[in-house]
Write an enzyme that holds these catalytic residues in place. Structure first.
Site, PDB file in Angstrom:
ATOM      1  N   ARG A  97      -0.947  -0.891  -8.263  1.00 45.43           N
ATOM      2  CA  ARG A  97      -2.410  -0.462  -7.967  1.00 45.43           C
ATOM      3  C   ARG A  97      -2.375   1.154  -8.099  1.00 45.43           C
ATOM      4  O   ARG A  97      -1.708   1.585  -7.399  1.00 45.43           O
ATOM      5  CB  ARG A  97      -3.056  -0.853  -6.802  1.00 45.43           C
ATOM      6  CG  ARG A  97      -4.284  -0.243  -6.153  1.00 45.43           C
ATOM      7  CD  ARG A  97      -4.424  -0.198  -4.668  1.00 45.43           C
ATOM      8  NE  ARG A  97      -4.731  -1.643  -4.174  1.00 45.43           N
ATOM      9  CZ  ARG A  97      -4.150  -1.779  -2.857  1.00 45.43           C
ATOM     10  NH1 ARG A  97      -3.560  -0.903  -1.971  1.00 45.43           N
ATOM     11  NH2 ARG A  97      -4.098  -3.256  -2.601  1.00 45.43           N
TER      12      ARG A  97
ATOM     13  N   ASP B   6       0.931  -1.107  -0.006  1.00 42.92           N
ATOM     14  CA  ASP B   6      -0.026   0.008  -0.078  1.00 42.92           C
ATOM     15  C   ASP B   6       1.016   1.314   0.028  1.00 42.92           C
ATOM     16  O   ASP B   6       2.040   1.157   0.528  1.00 42.92           O
ATOM     17  CB  ASP B   6      -0.702   0.033   1.139  1.00 42.92           C
ATOM     18  CG  ASP B   6      -2.042  -1.011   1.260  1.00 42.92           C
ATOM     19  OD1 ASP B   6      -2.394  -1.583   0.206  1.00 42.92           O
ATOM     20  OD2 ASP B   6      -2.353  -1.088   2.176  1.00 42.92           O
TER      21      ASP B   6
ATOM     22  N   GLY C 101      -5.712   8.430  -4.073  1.00 48.76           N
ATOM     23  CA  GLY C 101      -4.933   8.439  -2.769  1.00 48.76           C
ATOM     24  C   GLY C 101      -5.706   9.432  -1.964  1.00 48.76           C
ATOM     25  O   GLY C 101      -6.389  10.325  -2.209  1.00 48.76           O
TER      26      GLY C 101
HETATM   27  C1  FAD Z   1      -8.670  -1.527  -3.392  1.00 52.48           C
HETATM   28  C2  FAD Z   1      -8.073  -0.003  -3.156  1.00 52.48           C
HETATM   29  C3  FAD Z   1      -7.028  -0.024  -2.446  1.00 52.48           C
HETATM   30  C4  FAD Z   1      -6.355   1.293  -2.083  1.00 52.48           C
HETATM   31  N1  FAD Z   1      -5.295   1.638  -1.487  1.00 52.48           N
HETATM   32  C5  FAD Z   1      -4.802   2.914  -1.394  1.00 52.48           C
HETATM   33  C6  FAD Z   1      -3.471   3.131  -0.944  1.00 52.48           C
HETATM   34  O1  FAD Z   1      -2.734   2.211  -0.729  1.00 52.48           O
HETATM   35  N2  FAD Z   1      -3.342   4.495  -0.567  1.00 52.48           N
HETATM   36  C7  FAD Z   1      -3.886   5.295  -0.815  1.00 52.48           C
HETATM   37  O2  FAD Z   1      -3.479   6.535  -0.396  1.00 52.48           O
HETATM   38  N3  FAD Z   1      -5.331   5.204  -0.979  1.00 52.48           N
HETATM   39  C8  FAD Z   1      -5.678   3.814  -1.261  1.00 52.48           C
HETATM   40  N4  FAD Z   1      -7.008   3.649  -1.695  1.00 52.48           N
HETATM   41  C9  FAD Z   1      -8.048   4.684  -1.451  1.00 52.48           C
HETATM   42  C10 FAD Z   1      -8.144   5.656  -2.651  1.00 52.48           C
HETATM   43  O3  FAD Z   1      -6.832   6.469  -2.843  1.00 52.48           O
HETATM   44  C11 FAD Z   1      -9.141   6.862  -2.662  1.00 52.48           C
HETATM   45  O4  FAD Z   1      -9.105   7.603  -1.428  1.00 52.48           O
HETATM   46  C12 FAD Z   1     -10.777   5.948  -2.679  1.00 52.48           C
HETATM   47  O5  FAD Z   1     -10.794   4.928  -3.144  1.00 52.48           O
HETATM   48  C13 FAD Z   1     -11.867   6.945  -2.963  1.00 52.48           C
HETATM   49  O6  FAD Z   1     -11.555   7.441  -4.229  1.00 52.48           O
HETATM   50  P1  FAD Z   1     -12.562   6.909  -5.380  1.00 52.48           P
HETATM   51  O7  FAD Z   1     -11.808   6.834  -6.679  1.00 52.48           O
HETATM   52  O8  FAD Z   1     -13.367   5.782  -4.970  1.00 52.48           O
HETATM   53  O9  FAD Z   1     -13.268   8.212  -5.834  1.00 52.48           O
HETATM   54  P2  FAD Z   1     -14.217   9.130  -4.650  1.00 52.48           P
HETATM   55  O10 FAD Z   1     -14.755  10.017  -5.672  1.00 52.48           O
HETATM   56  O11 FAD Z   1     -13.767   9.363  -3.568  1.00 52.48           O
HETATM   57  O12 FAD Z   1     -15.511   8.171  -4.619  1.00 52.48           O
HETATM   58  C14 FAD Z   1     -16.420   7.754  -5.707  1.00 52.48           C
HETATM   59  C15 FAD Z   1     -17.462   7.358  -5.237  1.00 52.48           C
HETATM   60  O13 FAD Z   1     -17.539   6.366  -4.197  1.00 52.48           O
HETATM   61  C16 FAD Z   1     -18.488   6.239  -3.089  1.00 52.48           C
HETATM   62  N5  FAD Z   1     -17.413   6.223  -1.880  1.00 52.48           N
HETATM   63  C17 FAD Z   1     -16.166   6.425  -1.895  1.00 52.48           C
HETATM   64  N6  FAD Z   1     -15.547   6.190  -0.631  1.00 52.48           N
HETATM   65  C18 FAD Z   1     -16.688   5.840   0.209  1.00 52.48           C
HETATM   66  C19 FAD Z   1     -16.814   5.446   1.694  1.00 52.48           C
HETATM   67  N7  FAD Z   1     -15.699   5.255   2.294  1.00 52.48           N
HETATM   68  N8  FAD Z   1     -17.981   4.848   2.049  1.00 52.48           N
HETATM   69  C20 FAD Z   1     -19.118   5.250   1.160  1.00 52.48           C
HETATM   70  N9  FAD Z   1     -19.006   5.490  -0.407  1.00 52.48           N
HETATM   71  C21 FAD Z   1     -17.862   5.957  -0.847  1.00 52.48           C
HETATM   72  C22 FAD Z   1     -19.237   7.623  -3.073  1.00 52.48           C
HETATM   73  O14 FAD Z   1     -20.251   7.360  -3.671  1.00 52.48           O
HETATM   74  C23 FAD Z   1     -18.228   8.381  -3.909  1.00 52.48           C
HETATM   75  O15 FAD Z   1     -18.812   9.401  -4.418  1.00 52.48           O
HETATM   76  C24 FAD Z   1      -7.557   2.619  -2.186  1.00 52.48           C
HETATM   77  C25 FAD Z   1      -8.693   2.380  -2.655  1.00 52.48           C
HETATM   78  C26 FAD Z   1      -8.983   1.036  -3.172  1.00 52.48           C
HETATM   79  C27 FAD Z   1     -10.353   0.976  -3.816  1.00 52.48           C
END
Ligand code: FAD
Length: 308
Positions: free
Chosen positions: A176, A125, A180
């Site tokens: 991945r 991660d 962020g």
């Molecule tokens: C498999 C995976 C591994 C990850 N690993 C890392 C990592 O190693 N380092 C790192 O910095 N980040 C990591 N992340 C987190 C990532 O960086 C984002 O912060 C997170 O995925 C939200 O971004 P999004 O692309 O889903 O877009 P967003 O615009 O944040 O979300 C899109 C939509 O998804 C829904 N949503 C998003 N999050 C939530 C929630 N918690 N609860 C309910 N609904 C929600 C909402 O409807 C939102 O409008 C990871 C994410 C995933 C999916």
């Protein structure tokens, strides 16, 4: 997110832990490895792969870091014994990055070697930007030591990431890609929604251009569509990339991705150290204010949440 919601996000650290635990329950498999096994078995039945995360980060004690590394060994044994379709994800500050570089390196290498013995894979991660250089350096060290069953995470939010892709090009890294989660200063990070999305697409194109295997990690429908478009344009087979989502976030979108014929991996955390991870998930939940309110009402008016 509305103004009320963003104010609540700032106040989240003041929310009592039992409330955080209740409203973040769906993001975490449970406290034990058996909980993770149960959840991954269900995901596999639904046609989804998993990546298991042993919760624990910012560890300051070498013995604690070793304990987390050992928990991964038990996790690999359980994955093999139960015939699960899952790899693991590790946080370097959980394996001792803040203790000493060599402590972290030893623990990480042990986890990656255990995985290799069982034909499994380890995703490192990415944490906040103070750890990016060291994380990428450790990834390179392991790859140059001949360990290929390891991948890294890149964050679209960071302005440096396209340059990181070029710097890693000789390794054809398994990446991945995510937006962020960590809020970073404006000098080094994009802050607005559209720039982060634009950066995500650019980085994804650059990685596919290198021939990298990419885990497209997002719950953003628009980015899922861009991912589908880019892999289709390159004629990639379903084994040559995957989508990734977090446990408890938008399962219906995940089901659509699977129905569309893509592979999907669900990030499945378990352990006693659930607090920091839960806060990060709640920060991103657009309905956070409603959940806190409902939890409070549920406790003030017994019976509303099924108790009597
Ligand atoms: C498999 C995976 C591994 C990850 N690993 C890392 C990592 O190693 N380092 C790192 O910095 N980040 C990591 N992340 C987190 C990532 O960086 C984002 O912060 C997170 O995925 C939200 O971004 P999004 O692309 O889903 O877009 P967003 O615009 O944040 O979300 C899109 C939509 O998804 C829904 N949503 C998003 N999050 C939530 C929630 N918690 N609860 C309910 N609904 C929600 C909402 O409807 C939102 O409008 C990871 C994410 C995933 C999916």
């Amino acid at each position: 997110m509305s103004l009320v919601d963003s104010a609540i996000v700032r106040l989240l650290p003041a929310v009592p832990r039992p409330v955080v635990r209740r409203i973040s329950g769906r993001y975490i498999a449970g406290e034990s490895l058996a909980d993770a096994v149960r959840v991954v078995r269900r995901l596999n039945v639904e046609g989804k792969m998993a990546t298991i995360d042993v919760l624990g980060e910012e560890v300051a004690d070498p013995a604690e870091a070793e304990k987390i590394a050992n928990a991964y060994r038990e996790t690999f044994e359980a994955i093999e014994r139960e015939g699960l379709d899952s790899n693991v994800s590790v946080k370097l500050t959980g394996l001792g990055l803040n203790v000493r570089h060599d402590v972290c390196r030893e623990n990480l290498e042990a986890v990656v070697r255990h995985a290799a013995e069982r034909g499994n894979f380890v995703r490192i991660d990415m944490e906040d930007s103070s750890t990016t250089d060291e994380t990428l350096a450790l990834y390179r060290e392991l790859r140059e030591a001949g360990l290929d069953n390891v991948g890294v995470v890149l964050q679209a939010r960071l302005k440096r990431t396209l340059a990181d892709v070029q710097a890693l090009a000789d390794l054809k890294p398994n990446v991945r890609l995510c937006k962020g989660i960590y809020l970073e200063p404006a000098e080094i990070a994009y802050r607005d929604f559209d720039s982060i999305r634009g950066s995500f697409v650019q980085i994804l194109e650059a990685l596919l251009e290198l021939g990298s295997y990419v885990g497209i990690a997002t719950h953003d429908e628009w980015l899922v569509e861009q991912g589908e478009r880019l892999v289709a344009e390159r004629g990639l087979g379903r084994e040559e990339y995957e989508f990734q989502m977090l446990l408890g976030v938008r399962p219906p979108l995940g089901n659509e991705i699977v129905r569309g014929g893509h592979r999907l991996r669900i990030y499945t955390p378990f352990g006693r150290d659930w607090y920091e991870y839960s806060l990060r998930r709640l920060q991103e939940n657009p309905k956070i204010a409603g959940y806190i309110a409902a939890d409070t009402v549920g406790r003030l008016i017994p019976g509303r949440n099924g108790s009597s």
